[in-house]
Scaffold this active site. Structure first.
Site, PDB file in Angstrom:
ATOM      1  N   LYS A  29       4.448   4.857   5.342  1.00 39.20           N
ATOM      2  CA  LYS A  29       5.125   5.248   6.739  1.00 39.20           C
ATOM      3  C   LYS A  29       4.721   6.802   7.146  1.00 39.20           C
ATOM      4  CE  LYS A  29       6.561   1.118   7.807  1.00 39.20           C
ATOM      5  NZ  LYS A  29       6.324   0.341   8.918  1.00 39.20           N
ATOM      6  N   GLU A  65      12.731   3.462  15.690  1.00 41.39           N
ATOM      7  CA  GLU A  65      13.224   2.463  15.162  1.00 41.39           C
ATOM      8  C   GLU A  65      12.998   2.330  13.792  1.00 41.39           C
ATOM      9  OE1 GLU A  65      10.306   2.015  16.170  1.00 41.39           O
ATOM     10  OE2 GLU A  65       9.780   1.070  14.367  1.00 41.39           O
ATOM     11  N   SER A  75       2.647  -0.689  -0.672  1.00 48.26           N
ATOM     12  CA  SER A  75       3.132   0.118   0.381  1.00 48.26           C
ATOM     13  C   SER A  75       4.264   1.099   0.098  1.00 48.26           C
ATOM     14  CB  SER A  75       3.147  -0.813   1.674  1.00 48.26           C
ATOM     15  OG  SER A  75       4.107  -1.854   1.405  1.00 48.26           O
TER      16      SER A  75
HETATM   17  C1  LIG Z   1       7.343  -0.311   1.943  1.00 46.89           C
HETATM   18  C2  LIG Z   1       6.991  -0.895   3.236  1.00 46.89           C
HETATM   19  N1  LIG Z   1       5.858  -1.764   3.380  1.00 46.89           N
HETATM   20  C3  LIG Z   1       5.817  -2.552   4.230  1.00 46.89           C
HETATM   21  C4  LIG Z   1       6.561  -2.539   5.453  1.00 46.89           C
HETATM   22  C5  LIG Z   1       6.201  -3.372   6.866  1.00 46.89           C
HETATM   23  O1  LIG Z   1       5.709  -2.443   7.725  1.00 46.89           O
HETATM   24  P1  LIG Z   1       4.074  -2.753   7.968  1.00 46.89           P
HETATM   25  O2  LIG Z   1       3.821  -4.008   8.344  1.00 46.89           O
HETATM   26  O3  LIG Z   1       4.183  -1.887   9.403  1.00 46.89           O
HETATM   27  O4  LIG Z   1       3.356  -1.779   7.080  1.00 46.89           O
HETATM   28  C6  LIG Z   1       7.842  -1.387   5.751  1.00 46.89           C
HETATM   29  C7  LIG Z   1       8.539  -1.448   6.704  1.00 46.89           C
HETATM   30  O5  LIG Z   1       9.514  -0.846   6.760  1.00 46.89           O
HETATM   31  C8  LIG Z   1       8.091  -0.979   4.297  1.00 46.89           C
HETATM   32  O6  LIG Z   1       8.843  -0.067   4.334  1.00 46.89           O
END
Ligand SMILES: Cc1ncc(COP(=O)(O)O)c(C=O)c1O
Length: 393
Positions: free
Chosen positions: A90, A112, A378
């Site tokens: 993020k 948000e 992620s």
């Molecule tokens: C670690 C992590 N992975 C994935 C996501 C999902 O978001 P996005 O689909 O935008 O990657 C989030 C959302 O808060 C997150 O904190």
């Protein structure tokens, strides 16, 4: 530009666009006019790239997981966004958007957040750049992601718990849009995913595309070719997935597998499997697939993972799924939790619950021994310790 990137009207096929109340027209239009020029300018790129390198710690490693490779009979690399400053992908987007907002003369930031990762990332960048920051977060998420709430407050942000709906990401987004409508002149709304009115989905995808740019370079060094056979990522709104696939959209050698939140099962009434269950509609400023009733009321989503608990999906992913460019798998809470414990015990990496959905999706695909797979991890699991501890009991 290719058939999977946004057109000049802000659409991916039939999905996308900008559906905003009259009061926001001007600031959305200003952003549409400005974002590409700013992002492509040398001064922006220099500042952005320097912060990604020295502040975030990029490039994030591309790590060959021996354990996952043995288990699935092919080569599996993890793209380690969990090692970024603040613990997830993020931060890439938050830095980029606050830099754009500053160049547009905005003096206040709102956001948000679901899992709290986007809120923490935005609060972090606002502390760095000395800008006031308000973060809207559903009360359910405030409770299940408490460490992140305290981090945002320590960073100087105001966290507003939202008590409408089922008090999760959708409700936090509604409240942030309400704030934006009251302060359109001075405020930039840092949307945390590839959702919202055009140009947000495209702007966020471009800011996150650093992930796939690095994968290309790193694979070339490790495998002497710049593309994998498979890319795996989880999808909430879709930003880590968009960043992971961005540079490979028109490379047909690369298969794309996206993992969405199957919750307690897609037929259970408790899921956030938007691509499988959604129908076309408008939510939070864009036309996309939405979980809704026959008469268009939003179905409250459910997932053990706060970051995937959203009834819509980025328009780019709705389009990729419709065109069958991406295969979308719904992963249940239990499957994700098992995958998280498997990675923790065998690889010594505690993943975010969101990323664990992508890990569980590996079990649903047959690989051949020559396959090279890249899965974006992620985020890290620190914020999910309460949920993990409950599961261990
Ligand atoms: C670690 C992590 N992975 C994935 C996501 C999902 O978001 P996005 O689909 O935008 O990657 C989030 C959302 O808060 C997150 O904190």
């Amino acid at each position: 530009m290719n058939q999977f990137t946004v057109n000049e009207k802000g659409y991916y096929g039939e999905f996308g666009g900008a559906y905003v109340p009259e009061i926001l027209h001007k600031c959305v239009e200003d952003l549409q006019q400005a974002y590409l020029d700013i992002m492509e300018s040398d001064s922006f790129q220099q500042e952005f790239q320097a912060l990604l390198r020295d502040y975030v710690g990029r490039p994030s490693p591309l790590y060959l997981s021996k354990q996952l490779s043995e288990r699935h009979g092919c080569k599996i690399y993890l793209k380690r966004e969990d090692l970024n400053h603040t613990g997830a992908h993020k931060i890439n987007n938050a830095i980029g958007q606050v830099l754009i907002a500053r160049r547009m003369g905005k003096t206040r930031i709102i956001a948000e957040t679901g899992a709290g990762q986007h809120g923490v990332a935005t609060a972090t960048v606002c502390a760095l750049m000395q800008m006031p920051c308000t973060v809207y977060m559903g009360k359910t998420d405030v409770e299940r992601q408490f460490p992140n709430v305290k981090k945002m407050e320590m960073l100087g942000a105001t966290v507003v718990p939202v008590t409408s709906g089922n008090m999760t990401l959708k409700d936090a987004t509604n409240e942030a849009i309400r704030d934006w409508c009251s302060h359109p002149e001075d405020t930039h709304y840092v949307i945390g995913s590839t959702i919202g009115p055009h140009p947000y989905p495209d702007m966020v995808a471009r800011l996150q595309s650093v992930i796939s740019k690095e994968i290309k370079k790193q694979l070339t060094e490790k495998e002497e070719r710049d593309f994998p056979d498979y890319l795996f990522a989880c999808v909430g709104g879709g930003s880590n997935a968009a960043g992971t696939i961005y540079e490979y959209l028109d490379n047909e050698n690369v298969k794309i597998v996206l993992a969405e939140a199957g919750g307690k099962g897609i037929d259970s009434g408790y899921s956030a499997a938007t691509i499988q269950l959604g129908k076309i509609g408008v939510l939070h400023g864009c036309k996309t697939l939405i979980m809704q009733t026959e008469d268009g009321q939003i179905v409250e989503p459910y997932s053990v993972s706060a970051g995937l608990d959203y009834p819509g999906i980025g328009p780019i992913h709705a389009h990729l799924a419709k065109q069958q460019r991406a295969r979308v798998l719904a992963i249940t809470d239990d499957e994700a939790l098992k995958a998280a414990f498997n990675l923790t015990r065998n690889e010594g990496i505690i993943p975010a619950l969101e990323s664990a959905h992508a890990l569980a999706a590996l079990d649903k695909v047959e690989f051949s021994s020559s396959d090279i797979v890249v899965l974006t991890l992620s985020g890290r699991g620190d914020k999910d310790m309460d949920t993990y501890l409950k599961y261990m009991d």
